[in-house]
Design an enzyme around this catalytic site. Structure first.
Site, mmCIF file in Angstrom:
data_model
loop_
_atom_site.group_PDB
_atom_site.id
_atom_site.type_symbol
_atom_site.label_atom_id
_atom_site.label_comp_id
_atom_site.label_asym_id
_atom_site.label_seq_id
_atom_site.Cartn_x
_atom_site.Cartn_y
_atom_site.Cartn_z
ATOM 1 N N LYS A 1 0.823 -1.214 0.000
ATOM 2 C CA LYS A 1 0.000 0.000 0.000
ATOM 3 C C LYS A 1 0.856 1.262 0.000
ATOM 4 O O LYS A 1 1.848 1.356 0.702
ATOM 5 C CB LYS A 1 -0.899 -0.004 1.240
ATOM 6 C CG LYS A 1 -1.938 1.093 1.258
ATOM 7 C CD LYS A 1 -3.136 0.655 2.073
ATOM 8 C CE LYS A 1 -4.229 1.699 2.072
ATOM 9 N NZ LYS A 1 -4.678 2.134 0.778
ATOM 10 N N GLY B 1 6.581 0.752 5.682
ATOM 11 C CA GLY B 1 7.434 -0.182 4.947
ATOM 12 C C GLY B 1 7.458 0.086 3.453
ATOM 13 O O GLY B 1 8.516 0.054 2.817
ATOM 14 N N CYS B 2 6.304 0.375 2.891
ATOM 15 C CA CYS B 2 6.215 0.615 1.445
ATOM 16 C C CYS B 2 6.906 1.922 1.058
ATOM 17 O O CYS B 2 7.522 2.007 -0.001
ATOM 18 C CB CYS B 2 4.753 0.611 0.999
ATOM 19 S SG CYS B 2 3.974 -1.003 1.259
ATOM 20 N N THR B 3 6.822 2.923 1.917
ATOM 21 C CA THR B 3 7.511 4.186 1.663
ATOM 22 C C THR B 3 9.019 3.962 1.724
ATOM 23 O O THR B 3 9.756 4.447 0.852
ATOM 24 C CB THR B 3 7.073 5.260 2.681
ATOM 25 O OG1 THR B 3 5.664 5.471 2.520
ATOM 26 C CG2 THR B 3 7.808 6.568 2.460
ATOM 27 N N ALA C 1 10.015 2.100 -1.499
ATOM 28 C CA ALA C 1 9.958 2.985 -2.670
ATOM 29 C C ALA C 1 11.114 3.985 -2.662
ATOM 30 O O ALA C 1 11.732 4.240 -3.704
ATOM 31 C CB ALA C 1 8.620 3.723 -2.716
#
Length: 151
Positions: free
Chosen positions: A40, A45-47, A50
């Protein structure tokens, strides 16, 4: 059924962060690909994942590779995410998790969260690495190592 090393990736079409139609066929045969599925936009974690790909984007580009992030978020969400963190690579909206299902990306935490899997794909569309880990910080280094080993 999940995609494994040696398999050809499935063809797919969806929309990118700008709402434009994107077909994987526009890149197959031209360059190696880093396809990373993440849960998401704008989550810690995704930030982190990325931004790690962003910070090493030139290294991937110098090796001729293209990075593509894929999640079930909308094009609008991707556009905000890319703008906020100055992400220079392609983000694809996987409405209904259709692409995720084509690749067989598993879910985590009792099926509640979409999984985090990175695929390294050669110019011919053949998978050379499948890296499945919930640890977001490990995906970029593994991907860069795999792209370097293909040279």
């Amino acid at each position: 059924m999940s995609i494994k090393v040696g398999d050809r990736i499935p063809e797919f079409q969806t929309t990118d962060a700008n709402g434009a139609v994107f077909s994987i066929n526009t890149l197959l045969g031209k360059k190696p690909l880093v396809l990373y599925f993440y849960p998401k936009d704008d989550t810690p974690g995704c930030t982190k994942e990325a931004c790690a790909f962003r910070d090493s984007y030139e290294d991937f580009s110098d090796l001729g590779a293209e990075i593509i992030g894929i999640s079930g978020d909308s094009s609008t969400s991707h556009q905000k995410f890319a703008s906020r963190y100055k992400l220079p690579f392609i983000l694809l909206a996987d409405k209904g998790n259709v692409i995720r299902k084509q690749f067989g990306v598993p879910t985590n935490l009792l099926g509640l969260l979409p999984g985090r899997v990175t695929y390294i794909v050669d110019r011919a569309g053949i998978v050379r690495l499948v890296f499945n880990s919930r640890n977001a910080s490990q995906h970029m280094p593994k991907a860069l190592e795999a792209i370097r080993s293909m040279k």
